[in-house]
Design an enzyme around this catalytic site. Structure first.
Site, PDB file in Angstrom:
ATOM      1  N   CYS A  53       0.822  -1.216   0.000  1.00  0.00           N
ATOM      2  CA  CYS A  53       0.000   0.000   0.000  1.00  0.00           C
ATOM      3  C   CYS A  53       0.856   1.267   0.000  1.00  0.00           C
ATOM      4  CB  CYS A  53      -0.927   0.007   1.202  1.00  0.00           C
ATOM      5  SG  CYS A  53      -1.686  -1.601   1.480  1.00  0.00           S
ATOM      6  N   HIS A 106      -9.238   3.722  -1.183  1.00  0.00           N
ATOM      7  CA  HIS A 106      -7.860   3.238  -1.101  1.00  0.00           C
ATOM      8  C   HIS A 106      -7.528   2.343  -2.301  1.00  0.00           C
ATOM      9  CE1 HIS A 106      -4.095   1.866   0.361  1.00  0.00           C
ATOM     10  NE2 HIS A 106      -4.486   0.864   1.105  1.00  0.00           N
TER      11      HIS A 106
END
Ligand SMILES: [Zn+2]
Lengths: 138, 388
Positions: free
Chosen positions: B84, B334
């Site tokens: 991420c 996200h």
């Protein structure tokens, strides 16, 4: 890539890990110890704490202590039939193991931190693959 | 050392774009960034591109040249992958390249497509950020890993699901006016508490959504900005990166993220600032508990105190230190490989005064971005400042 074996690593990676799982399944689980007493899990050539390459196999303590856990309701495909299940991190002497906690209700209120557990190897319900399992002692 | 400015930023709307290709998403963000920067594409000397699970979710590897082509670039293009934190690392390396004098103009950004596959497939893809042998095989999912940290935190310091609900509610409120956010609606404390469990103690509204989207930022040298008369008021004055043991169980503490602390220490030192100088921050709240760990590692709260910051109003839009005015990963969404550069884009808009939430930080001059990979085995922190 099929969903059944994706994310399971390649054979070369698995061989060292499988030897450790075999030992754990045979009741001879071990960890690696460096001369300065750091514990780590195999497969590994270097102590991640001090960099020593002089690693010795030591028997895992028979019981560990649950430090934290979670009841998982949304699983990966390889645990689809196992959910809800409990994953826990338990301390065994100088190392922590991550495993599935069985022999308890998958319910926050039924599980206490600090629970004493043994460790072994059992099968996933979903695909019959081997999995590290904790069970309460006694 | 060459000073670094951000000349322009571009985002797609974050959300569900299952029918669009990744190359189309990235091209939209990149073209928007070029337009915002007023930099001609021919001047680009590099593309640093973040992507995490494209090979799994899209069956498409080797995405950097694909994205360069889509954005109309013919320059060296490299994919960065740090779960991420992929785009955060892409930005950091672009900053370092410009600082070194190797290049004057670099595009950094990222893209992720996640909603076109089913939830189990996405869950499996995201779980690859954890240790395959010792975590994923023991049933650790991405939410599960943060749940393990959340319970350990509650046990060590106190705090409860209501404290976490205040973080979710705050970030959703911030997203309402953000045109790029996935969920532009409020979530009440009760809604958050009543949501179904994902991995206890984390429930649905403790988790960020599954998101498609892309981000791009044009990073230039100060001298290039001056020569070309660019309006580029925001400077990158600090960058830092940290690394930790991969598996959560191997960390010294289950309630701290030293990789982020190390990244912050390095970034603050470069910028010559401390946590008290920061006016607002975008932090990696993939889960509500992650925002707690982030603000503690950034020095905004003492260990064990961060859990109360949202509930006490410190980090709300009207608080002393607004955190995640964009809506955060929680409500803005996200798209994992795009997130790090999206945080930078949102801070640039906030500092320039052209973000819908800029009014909350009207006098702000200093902002921090915190981007984390996995359970913070990787972390990147940037300091942005309005140049004098
Ligand atoms: Zn050692």
């Amino acid at each position: 890539m099929s969903s059944s074996n994706a994310g399971e690593g390649d054979e070369a990676t698995r061989s060292g890990f499988d030897a450790w799982i075999d030992a754990l399944a045979g009741g001879e689980g071990y960890y690696l110890e460096s001369p300065c007493g750091h514990g780590s899990l195999p497969p590994r050539r270097v102590c991640p704490e001090c960099g020593s390459t002089d690693l010795t196999e030591r028997p895992l303590p028979e019981t560990g202590t649950v430090e934290t856990f979670t009841v998982v309701s949304v699983p990966t495909p390889t645990f689809a039939e196992d959910a809800p299940y409990v994953t826990a991190i338990a301390t065994f002497g100088p190392v922590r193991l991550t495993g599935v906690l069985r022999g308890v209700e998958p319910d926050d209120d039924a599980i206490d931190l600090g629970l004493d557990v043994t460790v072994g190897v059992e099968r996933r319900e979903t695909d019959d693959e081997r999995v590290v399992v904790f069970r309460p002692t006694g | 050392m060459t000073e670094v400015r951000i000349a322009g930023v571009g985002l797609t709307r974050f959300g569900r774009h299952p029918d669009r290709t990744g190359r189309d998403l990235f091209a939209e963000a990149a073209l928007r960034a070029f337009e915002d920067a007023a930099v001609p594409r021919a001047d680009l000397e590099g593309l640093n591109y973040g992507n995490f699970i494209g090979a799994l979710a899209e069956g498409q590897g080797h995405q950097a040249p694909l994205m360069a082509e889509a954005a109309g670039l013919r320059c060296p293009a490299t994919r960065y992958e740090e779960a991420c934190a992929s785009a955060g690392v892409a930005v950091r390396e672009a900053v370092r390249t410009v600082r070194s004098g190797e290049a004057d103009v670099v595009l950094a950004g990222g893209m992720e497509r996640m909603t076109h596959v089913d939830t189990p497939t996405t869950t499996r893809g995201l779980a690859t950020a954890a240790d395959d042998l010792f975590e994923v095989r023991s049933g650790v999912t991405f939410p599960g890993a943060y749940a393990l940290m959340a319970r350990a935190y509650f046990d060590a310091f106190g705090g409860d699901r209501t404290d976490l609900a205040h973080i979710a509610s705050k970030n959703h409120a911030n997203a309402v006016d953000n045109e790029y956010a996935q969920y532009r609606r409020e979530v009440s404390i009760e809604d958050a508490l009543d949501a179904p469990p994902v991995a206890t103690p984390l429930h649905l509204f403790d988790a960020c959504p599954i998101t498609d989207g892309a981000s791009a930022v044009v990073i230039v040298s100060e001298s290039y900005a001056e020569e070309h008369g660019l309006d580029a008021p925001v400077a990158v004055t600090g960058t830092g990166q940290g690394t930790d043991r991969m598996a959560l169980g191997d960390r010294e503490s289950l309630t701290e993220t030293p990789a982020a602390r190390d990244a912050a220490t390095a970034a603050y030192e470069e910028a010559g600032i401390g946590p008290d100088d920061v006016d607002c921050a975008e932090v990696h709240d993939c889960f509500t508990i992650a925002e707690v760990l982030a603000i503690e590692s950034l020095g905004f709260a003492e260990p064990g105190e961060g859990i109360r910051a949202a509930r006490q109003g410190v980090t709300t839009a009207d608080g002393d230190l607004p955190v995640n005015l964009s809506g955060g990963l929680k409500a803005k969404g996200h798209p994992v490989g795009a997130t790090g550069a999206a945080q930078i884009a949102e801070l640039v808009r906030l500092l320039r005064g052209d973000h819908p939430n800029s009014e909350h930080v009207a006098d702000a001059t200093t902002a921090v971005a915190h981007n984390a990979g996995g359970t913070v085995a990787s972390a990147v922190v940037h300091v942005l400042e309005v140049a004098e």
